[in-house]
Design an enzyme around this catalytic site. Structure first.
Site, PDB file in Angstrom:
ATOM      1  N   HIS A  59       0.821  -1.236   0.000  1.00  0.00           N
ATOM      2  CA  HIS A  59       0.000   0.000   0.000  1.00  0.00           C
ATOM      3  C   HIS A  59       0.842   1.268   0.000  1.00  0.00           C
ATOM      4  O   HIS A  59       0.850   2.026   0.971  1.00  0.00           O
ATOM      5  CB  HIS A  59      -0.952   0.040   1.208  1.00  0.00           C
ATOM      6  CG  HIS A  59      -1.816  -1.172   1.321  1.00  0.00           C
ATOM      7  ND1 HIS A  59      -2.679  -1.368   2.369  1.00  0.00           N
ATOM      8  CD2 HIS A  59      -1.951  -2.259   0.516  1.00  0.00           C
ATOM      9  CE1 HIS A  59      -3.307  -2.525   2.217  1.00  0.00           C
ATOM     10  NE2 HIS A  59      -2.873  -3.084   1.092  1.00  0.00           N
ATOM     11  N   GLY A 117      -9.722  -1.712  -2.304  1.00  0.00           N
ATOM     12  CA  GLY A 117     -10.342  -2.052  -1.033  1.00  0.00           C
ATOM     13  C   GLY A 117      -9.579  -3.189  -0.369  1.00  0.00           C
ATOM     14  O   GLY A 117      -8.555  -3.660  -0.875  1.00  0.00           O
ATOM     15  N   TYR A 148     -12.640  10.257   2.431  1.00  0.00           N
ATOM     16  CA  TYR A 148     -13.104   9.107   1.627  1.00  0.00           C
ATOM     17  C   TYR A 148     -13.325   7.860   2.478  1.00  0.00           C
ATOM     18  O   TYR A 148     -13.558   6.780   1.940  1.00  0.00           O
ATOM     19  CB  TYR A 148     -12.166   8.897   0.421  1.00  0.00           C
ATOM     20  CG  TYR A 148     -12.408  10.019  -0.566  1.00  0.00           C
ATOM     21  CD1 TYR A 148     -11.864  11.296  -0.344  1.00  0.00           C
ATOM     22  CD2 TYR A 148     -13.295   9.863  -1.629  1.00  0.00           C
ATOM     23  CE1 TYR A 148     -12.182  12.358  -1.168  1.00  0.00           C
ATOM     24  CE2 TYR A 148     -13.602  10.917  -2.460  1.00  0.00           C
ATOM     25  CZ  TYR A 148     -13.049  12.158  -2.227  1.00  0.00           C
ATOM     26  OH  TYR A 148     -13.398  13.214  -3.039  1.00  0.00           O
TER      27      TYR A 148
HETATM   28 CA   LIG Z   1     -13.955   5.169   0.415  1.00  0.00          CA
END
Ligand SMILES: [Ca+2]
Ligand SMILES: [Ca+2]
Length: 463
Positions: free
Chosen positions: A148, A229, A245
């Protein structure tokens, strides 16, 4: 009789040699041309203002390919500085929008920091026509990790650098406004903080991101991003200044009681679309060209495939105002993981970079072109200016390599390499050479011809 048999065999070989992979849309036929094989995990590919494709290899190199000839030159090697195990590496790249007058190239890469930690660095280089020189570090010491690390770069319409960062596996950082992780950053090209950022003392432009891997402008200059995700809820978002977000408190839309409470308290921006289970959505490229009218005004999204192994390019239809996603069509699902896409602004051809079948990557990776072929007119088919010709291909007993333009490929050597990286044959080539392919197992190979200036490659099939 013998004469007829010979013609039949010759015709068969000729048909196989010119067998081409095509995709038929409503009225457009797209034709495949593999312009590079044996690329080492390409991460960013982009069309430069110099009409070359620039790409990063995760291992730490920047290369430049002439899409007409397939000639690849290395313009920067940072392999001694870059940490590239698992997901880190030399990742994002963008050229200055006024590249002709200001030939700056911006890169993001990961490096070892201290004994165990990884860092992420944004750096600019200057293109001198041959190589990238004069590195200037713009942002240093952003925490990085084995997973990530964000790193997609884009120039904003108002001349700022936009850069995604990942949560480095620590989701809480995404809501922590003192951390640059899990954010979209907005940066002056000299590395300073724009005074018109949501917080004029911070690079942070939006937050609550997990690992955003796609970033592009679409219709009406709307800024879109794609985001990985966890197991579910890959996202396709519209980015607005200062918005949250949701990650790690919200995945995808606000649809559980906990999420709804958090979203109401934090003005969370929900995605336009989400994919569950995750398919690992990656690069976004807005297709706004007449070359492929069926795709004009749509969003191309590279998809790595995720655990469900559904790699592809998705073509996303948008509403006229760009504010909603109305449909998804899937193409190119047989190339393995697709990392990144760019578009030829002259012909409307698309190019995509593959990363193999397995996470985080497996070789040999390719850069593939699909160009629109107007059926009624041969004029629109780009001339093949490949520097080497390989014939017959597919081959059985032997094949020959012919240099078609010896100016670029003098003093060249060749290798025949299979798709696991094993070199089966090698030698020198001057104008033309014939290689026995007897004893090579049936399968996919590539021929790599190189000299001190660069490399050109061609896929070879042994039958
Ligand atoms: Ca989101
Ligand atoms: Ca949700």
């Amino acid at each position: 009789m013998r004469h007829i048999v010979s013609i039949c065999i010759l015709t068969l070989i000729c048909q196989q040699a010119i067998a081409q992979t095509t995709i038929t849309l409503d009225s457009t036929i797209l034709q495949e041309r593999v312009i590079a094989v044996g690329v080492n995990v390409p991460w960013e590919i982009l069309w430069g203002q110099d009409d070359h494709i620039w790409f990063t290899e995760k291992i730490g190199t920047v290369k430049r390919i002439d899409p007409l000839t397939g000639f690849v030159t290395e313009v920067l090697s940072l392999t001694n500085d870059v940490e590239s195990d698992a997901e880190p590496g030399l990742l994002g790249m963008v050229l200055h929008p006024d590249f002709e007058n200001n030939p700056k190239v911006y890169l993001v890469y990961n490096y070892v920091q201290g004994a165990f930690d990884l860092g992420e660095r944004l750096v600019s280089y200057t293109w001198n026509g041959t190589e990238l020189i004069d590195p200037v570090t713009l942002i240093d010491d952003i925490p990085a990790a084995g997973i990530h690390n964000g790193s997609r770069l884009l120039f904003s319409k108002d001349g700022k650098l936009l850069m995604t960062t990942g949560d480095v596996g620590s989701g809480n950082l995404s809501q922590d406004m003192t951390s640059l992780n899990g954010k979209l950053l907005r940066i002056n090209p000299d590395g300073s903080v724009p005074t018109d950022n949501p917080d004029p003392t911070s690079y942070i432009y939006s937050y609550g991101h997990r690992n955003s891997q796609g970033l592009t402008y679409g219709p009406n200059d709307i800024l879109y991003s794609s985001e990985h995700g966890a197991q579910s809820s890959d996202e396709f978002n519209i980015i607005e200044a200062g918005r949250n977000y949701g990650w790690p408190n919200v995945q995808g839309e606000c649809n559980t009681t906990t999420e709804i409470n958090f979203c109401n308290a934090n003005n969370v921006r929900e995605p336009l679309a989400e994919w569950s289970p995750c398919v690992a959505v990656n690069d976004l490229t807005y297709y706004n060209h007449d070359g492929i009218p069926e795709w004009k005004g749509k969003m191309l999204m590279a998809v790595l495939g995720g655990f469900v192994k559904q790699p592809r390019i998705s073509v996303l239809s948008l509403s006229e105002d760009g504010l909603t996603m109305e449909g998804e069509e899937e193409f190119f699902d047989n190339y393995g993981r697709i990392r990144d896409i760019c578009v030829n602004p002259h012909t409307g051809a698309i190019y995509f970079a593959t990363n193999g079948d397995f996470y985080p990557s497996s070789g040999p990776n390719t850069i593939v072109e699909y160009f629109p072929q107007v059926i009624s007119s041969s004029e629109d088919i780009p001339e093949d200016k490949s520097l080497i010709k390989v014939y017959p291909n597919p081959a059985r007993q032997n094949t020959s390599i012919t240099l078609t333009a010896d100016a670029s490929m003098v003093n060249a050597s060749y290798e025949v390499i299979n798709y696991n990286g094993k070199v089966w044959a090698n030698g020198s080539v001057n104008k033309s050479t014939t290689i026995s392919t007897q004893g090579l197992p049936v399968g996919n190979y590539y021929i790599k011809v190189s000299n001190a200036q660069g490399v050109t490659t061609k896929k070879l099939i042994i039958q």
